[in-house]
Design a protein around this motif. Structure first.
Motif, mmCIF file in Angstrom:
data_model
loop_
_atom_site.group_PDB
_atom_site.id
_atom_site.type_symbol
_atom_site.label_atom_id
_atom_site.label_comp_id
_atom_site.label_asym_id
_atom_site.label_seq_id
_atom_site.Cartn_x
_atom_site.Cartn_y
_atom_site.Cartn_z
ATOM 1 N N ASP A 167 0.838 -1.193 0.000
ATOM 2 C CA ASP A 167 0.000 0.000 0.000
ATOM 3 C C ASP A 167 0.876 1.247 0.000
ATOM 4 N N LEU A 168 0.190 2.382 -0.129
ATOM 5 C CA LEU A 168 0.921 3.616 -0.437
ATOM 6 C C LEU A 168 1.754 4.094 0.742
ATOM 7 N N ILE A 169 1.212 3.945 1.955
ATOM 8 C CA ILE A 169 1.921 4.484 3.125
ATOM 9 C C ILE A 169 3.218 3.730 3.356
ATOM 10 N N THR A 170 3.181 2.417 3.164
ATOM 11 C CA THR A 170 4.400 1.630 3.324
ATOM 12 C C THR A 170 5.461 2.057 2.322
ATOM 13 N N LEU A 171 5.020 2.326 1.077
ATOM 14 C CA LEU A 171 5.985 2.750 0.053
ATOM 15 C C LEU A 171 6.611 4.087 0.416
ATOM 16 N N ILE A 172 5.763 5.036 0.888
ATOM 17 C CA ILE A 172 6.306 6.354 1.225
ATOM 18 C C ILE A 172 7.269 6.248 2.403
ATOM 19 N N ARG A 173 6.880 5.438 3.415
ATOM 20 C CA ARG A 173 7.771 5.289 4.574
ATOM 21 C C ARG A 173 9.106 4.681 4.165
ATOM 22 N N SER A 174 9.060 3.662 3.319
ATOM 23 C CA SER A 174 10.306 3.016 2.903
ATOM 24 C C SER A 174 11.182 3.975 2.120
ATOM 25 N N THR A 175 10.556 4.777 1.243
ATOM 26 C CA THR A 175 11.339 5.732 0.452
ATOM 27 C C THR A 175 12.032 6.758 1.343
ATOM 28 N N ILE A 176 11.272 7.281 2.328
ATOM 29 C CA ILE A 176 11.884 8.292 3.202
ATOM 30 C C ILE A 176 12.994 7.676 4.042
ATOM 31 N N LEU A 177 12.811 6.417 4.479
ATOM 32 C CA LEU A 177 13.876 5.768 5.256
ATOM 33 C C LEU A 177 15.121 5.548 4.406
ATOM 34 N N ILE A 178 14.931 5.200 3.126
ATOM 35 C CA ILE A 178 16.099 5.008 2.249
ATOM 36 C C ILE A 178 16.813 6.344 2.043
ATOM 37 N N ILE A 179 16.016 7.436 1.849
ATOM 38 C CA ILE A 179 16.639 8.761 1.683
ATOM 39 C C ILE A 179 17.434 9.136 2.940
ATOM 40 N N ALA A 180 16.864 8.834 4.126
ATOM 41 C CA ALA A 180 17.558 9.166 5.367
ATOM 42 C C ALA A 180 18.857 8.388 5.498
ATOM 43 N N SER A 181 18.846 7.121 5.091
ATOM 44 C CA SER A 181 20.077 6.342 5.204
ATOM 45 C C SER A 181 21.133 6.837 4.230
ATOM 46 N N ILE A 182 20.689 7.267 3.018
ATOM 47 C CA ILE A 182 21.657 7.832 2.067
ATOM 48 C C ILE A 182 22.275 9.109 2.628
ATOM 49 N N LEU A 183 21.455 9.914 3.300
ATOM 50 C CA LEU A 183 21.982 11.149 3.899
ATOM 51 C C LEU A 183 23.005 10.834 4.993
ATOM 52 N N VAL A 184 22.750 9.784 5.773
ATOM 53 C CA VAL A 184 23.712 9.417 6.827
ATOM 54 C C VAL A 184 25.033 8.962 6.218
ATOM 55 N N ILE A 185 24.952 8.212 5.101
ATOM 56 C CA ILE A 185 26.188 7.771 4.432
ATOM 57 C C ILE A 185 26.957 8.979 3.900
ATOM 58 N N LEU A 186 26.219 9.957 3.323
ATOM 59 C CA LEU A 186 26.884 11.168 2.820
ATOM 60 C C LEU A 186 27.568 11.922 3.953
ATOM 61 N N THR A 187 26.915 11.965 5.134
ATOM 62 C CA THR A 187 27.531 12.620 6.284
ATOM 63 C C THR A 187 28.839 11.954 6.668
ATOM 64 N N ALA A 188 28.838 10.622 6.695
ATOM 65 C CA ALA A 188 30.060 9.904 7.058
ATOM 66 C C ALA A 188 31.174 10.188 6.058
ATOM 67 N N ILE A 189 30.824 10.209 4.758
ATOM 68 C CA ILE A 189 31.836 10.501 3.739
ATOM 69 C C ILE A 189 32.406 11.910 3.943
ATOM 70 N N GLY A 190 31.521 12.874 4.209
ATOM 71 C CA GLY A 190 31.981 14.246 4.368
ATOM 72 C C GLY A 190 32.851 14.447 5.587
ATOM 73 N N ILE A 191 32.502 13.752 6.684
ATOM 74 C CA ILE A 191 33.304 13.907 7.905
ATOM 75 C C ILE A 191 34.709 13.377 7.679
ATOM 76 N N ILE A 192 34.834 12.238 6.985
ATOM 77 C CA ILE A 192 36.168 11.666 6.788
ATOM 78 C C ILE A 192 36.937 12.446 5.731
ATOM 79 N N ARG A 193 36.224 13.020 4.745
ATOM 80 C CA ARG A 193 36.892 13.534 3.556
ATOM 81 C C ARG A 193 37.704 14.801 3.811
ATOM 82 N N PHE A 194 37.135 15.773 4.547
ATOM 83 C CA PHE A 194 37.816 17.064 4.693
ATOM 84 C C PHE A 194 38.836 16.986 5.817
#
Lengths: 92, 103
Positions: A4-31
């Motif tokens: 159903d639609l709510i499950t899809l939206i929740r999963s999408t937002i959780l995937i976006i949040a995890s991608i943002l956390v990975i980007l944060t880790a890359i940025g902290i190590i990179r500079f």
């Protein structure tokens, strides 16, 4: 229905949040420390992790925790930046 | 007008959420690109009450890419660390809404 639609939206937002956390880790190590004022840049990049955490808490049906996090996040960042700016050590 | 204050409060919240999402995308792209140049600037506000100045400083810190370091309440000046040099209107786009809400 499992897809159903709510499950899809929740999963999408959780995937976006995890991608943002990975980007944060890359940025902290990179500079590295040879840049000027790199601590401010690190605090800016850690702000992405805060937004990801608020998104994840909202999606996981914890709105009170999300609002508390939303209100209390700026104090910690401000404390670190203020202590660095007025600290005893010499820096540019 | 009390109703106008409520309207400005709702508008401020919507604008704040939109700015946070926009700045999150911007800082995430800068993390991948690597073109950052952190600076510390002083910006002047038109807000006079300490409550509204505090809410403005909190909103600045809540937006990724800008960070409030110090608040001088008498001179109405906020020290802001920004990830790239920016104009004042891009750092505080929600100042007029706070002014309508609390001043």
């Amino acid at each position: 229905m499992m897809w159903d639609l709510i499950t899809l939206i929740r999963s999408t937002i959780l995937i976006i949040a995890s991608i943002l956390v990975i980007l944060t880790a890359i940025g902290i190590i990179r500079f590295k420390d040879d840049r000027k004022k790199v601590l401010y840049a690190r605090i800016h990049i850690l702000g992405i992790a805060d937004v990801a955490c608020i998104l994840a808490l909202l999606v996981l049906y914890e709105p009170l925790l999300a609002v508390t996090y939303f209100i209390l996040v700026p104090f910690a960042s401000h404390a670190i930046a203020n202590a660095y700016y007025y600290g005893e050590e010499k820096h540019d | 007008m009390f109703l106008m204050r409520i309207f400005f409060g709702i508008a401020y919240f919507v604008v704040l959420i939109f700015e946070i999402l926009k700045a999150t995308m911007d800082v995430a792209l800068r993390t991948l690109n690597g073109n950052i140049d952190p600076v510390v600037v002083e910006i002047e506000t038109v807000l006079k009450r300490p409550v509204s100045q505090t809410i403005l400083a909190n909103s600045i810190t809540l937006t990724p890419g800008t960070l409030s370091i110090d608040l001088d309440s008498d001179r109405q000046v906020i020290k802001v660390a920004s990830i790239v040099p920016r104009k004042k209107e891009d750092i505080i786009p929600f100042e007029s809404y706070i002014k309508g809400m609390l001043e």
